[in-house]
Write a protein that holds these residues in place. Structure first.
Motif, PDB file in Angstrom:
ATOM      1  N   LEU A  75       0.825  -1.345  -0.114  1.00 23.71           N
ATOM      2  CA  LEU A  75      -0.280   0.104  -0.485  1.00 23.71           C
ATOM      3  C   LEU A  75       0.665   1.649  -0.476  1.00 23.71           C
ATOM      4  CD1 LEU A  75      -2.451   0.622   0.121  1.00 23.71           C
ATOM      5  CD2 LEU A  75      -2.094   1.120   2.722  1.00 23.71           C
ATOM      6  N   VAL A  76       1.488   1.295   0.630  1.00 26.90           N
ATOM      7  CA  VAL A  76       3.038   2.404   1.003  1.00 26.90           C
ATOM      8  C   VAL A  76       3.674   2.487  -1.169  1.00 26.90           C
ATOM      9  CG1 VAL A  76       5.526   3.119   1.843  1.00 26.90           C
ATOM     10  CG2 VAL A  76       3.607   2.174   3.479  1.00 26.90           C
ATOM     11  N   LEU A  77       3.451   1.298  -1.565  1.00 29.44           N
ATOM     12  CA  LEU A  77       4.549   1.391  -2.316  1.00 29.44           C
ATOM     13  C   LEU A  77       3.865   2.137  -3.584  1.00 29.44           C
ATOM     14  CD1 LEU A  77       7.012  -1.591  -1.677  1.00 29.44           C
ATOM     15  CD2 LEU A  77       7.928   1.644  -2.034  1.00 29.44           C
ATOM     16  N   THR A  78       2.119   1.700  -3.948  1.00 30.71           N
ATOM     17  CA  THR A  78       1.545   1.815  -4.687  1.00 30.71           C
ATOM     18  C   THR A  78       1.922   3.348  -5.168  1.00 30.71           C
ATOM     19  OG1 THR A  78      -0.093   2.370  -3.238  1.00 30.71           O
ATOM     20  CG2 THR A  78      -0.524   0.071  -4.175  1.00 30.71           C
ATOM     21  N   ASP A  79       0.922   2.852  -6.594  1.00 32.95           N
ATOM     22  CA  ASP A  79       1.429   4.787  -6.639  1.00 32.95           C
ATOM     23  C   ASP A  79       0.478   5.756  -6.340  1.00 32.95           C
ATOM     24  OD1 ASP A  79       1.549   7.136  -8.950  1.00 32.95           O
ATOM     25  OD2 ASP A  79       0.822   5.907 -10.911  1.00 32.95           O
ATOM     26  N   SER A  80       0.874   7.473  -5.923  1.00 33.14           N
ATOM     27  CA  SER A  80       0.063   8.437  -5.373  1.00 33.14           C
ATOM     28  C   SER A  80      -1.392   8.390  -6.316  1.00 33.14           C
ATOM     29  CB  SER A  80       0.459   9.027  -4.605  1.00 33.14           C
ATOM     30  OG  SER A  80       1.334   9.540  -5.483  1.00 33.14           O
ATOM     31  N   ALA A  81      -1.047   8.325  -7.702  1.00 32.89           N
ATOM     32  CA  ALA A  81      -2.069   9.159  -8.362  1.00 32.89           C
ATOM     33  C   ALA A  81      -3.387   8.561  -8.586  1.00 32.89           C
ATOM     34  CB  ALA A  81      -1.506   9.070  -9.891  1.00 32.89           C
TER      35      ALA A  81
END
Length: 115
Positions: A75-81
């Protein structure tokens, strides 16, 4: 058996059936109906270079002592966009890739090798 109602002639009606797995039956029915075959979806796990790099980053985090669950790290490494289902889909792909890499690492560990 059945009777013809207008002239009371005897009609013979036979029914037969075979039992096949549901998936095979659905394929046969769709083929008989002329429906196009469904294509396989996106493969499991990371599918582009950015996602593969994120999995590598997660493995480095775990090597440094990160004790969070795989899904939390993903979850931390997913794309924030990304939002909604695209975010969840990418999170699942990253988590799958991390778990797969950890399983492969565990199988190839020094403890599992014979002398």
């Amino acid at each position: 058996m059945d009777w013809e109602l207008t002239n009371f002639e005897h009609l013979r009606i036979d029914f037969s059936a075979i039992r096949i797995p549901r998936k095979d039956a659905e394929h046969l029915l769709s083929e008989l109906a002329g429906k196009p075959k469904k294509r396989a979806g996106r493969p499991s796990g990371p599918s582009n270079p950015w996602e593969k790099e994120q999995v590598a980053a997660a493995l480095r985090m775990i090597d440094r002592g990160d004790t969070r669950s795989v899904t939390a790290i993903a979850l931390v490494l997913t794309d924030s966009a990304l939002t909604g289902s695209k975010l969840q889909s990418q999170q699942r792909r990253l988590a799958w890739g991390i778990k797969r890499a950890l399983d492969a690492e565990a199988k190839n560990s020094v403890q599992n090798k014979r002398d």
